[in-house]
Write an enzyme that holds these catalytic residues in place. Structure first.
Site, PDB file in Angstrom:
ATOM      1  N   LYS A  62       0.860  -1.191   0.000  1.00 48.79           N
ATOM      2  CA  LYS A  62       0.000   0.000   0.000  1.00 48.79           C
ATOM      3  C   LYS A  62       0.891   1.235   0.000  1.00 48.79           C
ATOM      4  O   LYS A  62       1.846   1.307   0.773  1.00 48.79           O
ATOM      5  CB  LYS A  62      -0.877  -0.030   1.258  1.00 48.79           C
ATOM      6  N   ASP A  92      -5.182  -3.599   2.285  1.00 47.12           N
ATOM      7  CA  ASP A  92      -6.040  -2.878   3.229  1.00 47.12           C
ATOM      8  C   ASP A  92      -5.622  -3.182   4.674  1.00 47.12           C
ATOM      9  O   ASP A  92      -5.591  -2.289   5.521  1.00 47.12           O
ATOM     10  CB  ASP A  92      -7.505  -3.277   2.999  1.00 47.12           C
ATOM     11  N   PHE A 151      30.123  28.758 -14.129  1.00 50.85           N
ATOM     12  CA  PHE A 151      30.160  27.615 -15.050  1.00 50.85           C
ATOM     13  C   PHE A 151      30.874  28.086 -16.308  1.00 50.85           C
ATOM     14  O   PHE A 151      30.344  28.891 -17.071  1.00 50.85           O
ATOM     15  CB  PHE A 151      28.734  27.132 -15.343  1.00 50.85           C
ATOM     16  N   ASN A 163      19.171  21.606 -11.625  1.00 48.13           N
ATOM     17  CA  ASN A 163      19.648  22.987 -11.719  1.00 48.13           C
ATOM     18  C   ASN A 163      18.442  23.882 -11.986  1.00 48.13           C
ATOM     19  O   ASN A 163      17.873  23.868 -13.072  1.00 48.13           O
ATOM     20  CB  ASN A 163      20.670  23.063 -12.867  1.00 48.13           C
ATOM     21  N   ARG A 200      27.016  33.422 -10.968  1.00 49.12           N
ATOM     22  CA  ARG A 200      25.610  33.158 -11.308  1.00 49.12           C
ATOM     23  C   ARG A 200      24.849  32.757 -10.060  1.00 49.12           C
ATOM     24  O   ARG A 200      25.440  32.479  -9.007  1.00 49.12           O
ATOM     25  CB  ARG A 200      25.514  32.044 -12.362  1.00 49.12           C
TER      26      ARG A 200
HETATM   27  O1  URC Z   1      26.769  23.400 -13.173  1.00 45.79           O
HETATM   28  C1  URC Z   1      26.426  23.166 -14.338  1.00 45.79           C
HETATM   29  N1  URC Z   1      26.676  21.944 -14.882  1.00 45.79           N
HETATM   30  C2  URC Z   1      26.327  21.615 -16.168  1.00 45.79           C
HETATM   31  O2  URC Z   1      26.592  20.488 -16.642  1.00 45.79           O
HETATM   32  C3  URC Z   1      25.654  22.609 -16.904  1.00 45.79           C
HETATM   33  N2  URC Z   1      25.156  22.647 -18.160  1.00 45.79           N
HETATM   34  C4  URC Z   1      24.597  23.873 -18.346  1.00 45.79           C
HETATM   35  O3  URC Z   1      24.021  24.247 -19.401  1.00 45.79           O
HETATM   36  N3  URC Z   1      24.732  24.617 -17.223  1.00 45.79           N
HETATM   37  C5  URC Z   1      25.398  23.866 -16.312  1.00 45.79           C
HETATM   38  N4  URC Z   1      25.759  24.115 -15.038  1.00 45.79           N
END
Ligand code: URC
Length: 281
Positions: free
Chosen positions: A12, A58, A158, A244, A175
């Site tokens: 369940k 149940d 990144f 992300n 970022r």
């Molecule tokens: O930290 C990140 N890893 C990724 O693999 C990735 N790919 C992406 O487009 N942005 C990011 N940012």
């Protein structure tokens, strides 16, 4: 052609239990959702419709409510252990019981430093999870967190990724990093202070996220896993899922304005999905 049943399990899901513990001066409130899944000698139920070995789902549901009265008293891990053991010892043809519990977080309201005795506010989307798998000779126990929404406004970049004819993403050394983290870690034993460990591990995850100078989600994910394993010998391994949750700088050029990393558009989909398991060598 010969066909056969390869695997089966039944149980369940979403057994939603709320519990009030009435102390003289305040109430405790707990809200959990339990999944029960049993495996064992159930083949004839599938092949010839023989239900004589079937403990109805149940009844499994009723068992969870009944046992919650006296045995859901502290951690969801301990309640999961009690439930798994109950299904195994009372049903000899059950060879494996899996109990998954998700706990919603409620905290008592506070006004001007005074905690209200019985009024609660949700602590947000974050939930605490526990999974117990018991077989005839083995118990494994994992705890975790889901829907942990965390964000930092800098110390994340990144750069230096592959560029090809389809690349449009701009490199950035600064970022927003936002994720809805899901973590699940397996313990080496089931006799532990689960409540205390949960608090310690949650803090290690958050602190690493906050202080890590992130070159990617991947790098921070590993740092978070290391932090948990390094500080807690009783943790065997940890799984992390870190979508992300992009906040993309909004183009203010079109209005003749500069965007100095201040205005973003949060996009839900599509989203990057970064996962990893960190273990001991
Ligand atoms: O930290 C990140 N890893 C990724 O693999 C990735 N790919 C992406 O487009 N942005 C990011 N940012």
């Amino acid at each position: 052609m010969k066909l056969k049943l390869k695997k089966n399990a039944y149980g369940k899901n979403a057994i939603n239990v709320s519990k009030v513990i009435r102390h003289p001066d305040h109430h405790e409130f707990r809200q959990i959702s339990v999944n029960v899944s049993l495996e064992g000698d159930f083949e004839t139920a599938h092949t010839i419709g023989d239900n004589t070995k079937i403990l109805p789902t149940d009844t499994q549901k009723n068992t969870v409510y009944a046992l919650a009265k006296d045995h859901f008293t502290d951690s969801i891990e301990n309640f999961g252990l009690y439930l798994a053991n109950f299904f195994i010892i009372n049903n000899p043809h059950v060879s494996k019981a899996t109990i998954e519990i998700t706990e919603h977080q409620w905290s008592r309201m506070a006004f001007d430093g005074v905690t209200h005795p019985h009024a609660y506010i949700s602590s947000g989307s974050e939930k605490h999870t526990a999974t117990v798998v018991q077989t005839v000779d083995k118990i494994t126990i994992s705890s975790g967190i889901t829907d942990l929404l965390i964000l930092k406004t800098t110390d994340s970049g990144f750069e230096n990724y592959i560029k090809d004819q389809y690349t449009t993403l701009r490199e950035t050394a600064d970022r927003i990093f936002a994720t809805q983290c899901e973590a699940s870690w397996e313990y080496t034993t089931h006799k532990l202070d689960f409540t205390d460990l949960f608090t310690t591990i949650r803090k290690a995850l958050l602190k690493t996220f906050a202080y890590h100078k992130s070159l990617s989600v991947q790098q921070t994910l590993l740092a978070m896993g290391y932090a948990v394993l390094e500080a807690n010998n009783v943790v065997k391994e940890i799984d992390l899922k870190m979508p992300n949750k992009h906040h993309i700088p909004f183009n203010l050029d079109q209005f003749g304005m500069d965007n100095n990393n201040e205005i973003f558009i949060a996009t839900d989909e599509p989203y990057g999905y970064i996962t990893g398991t960190v273990t001991r060598e």
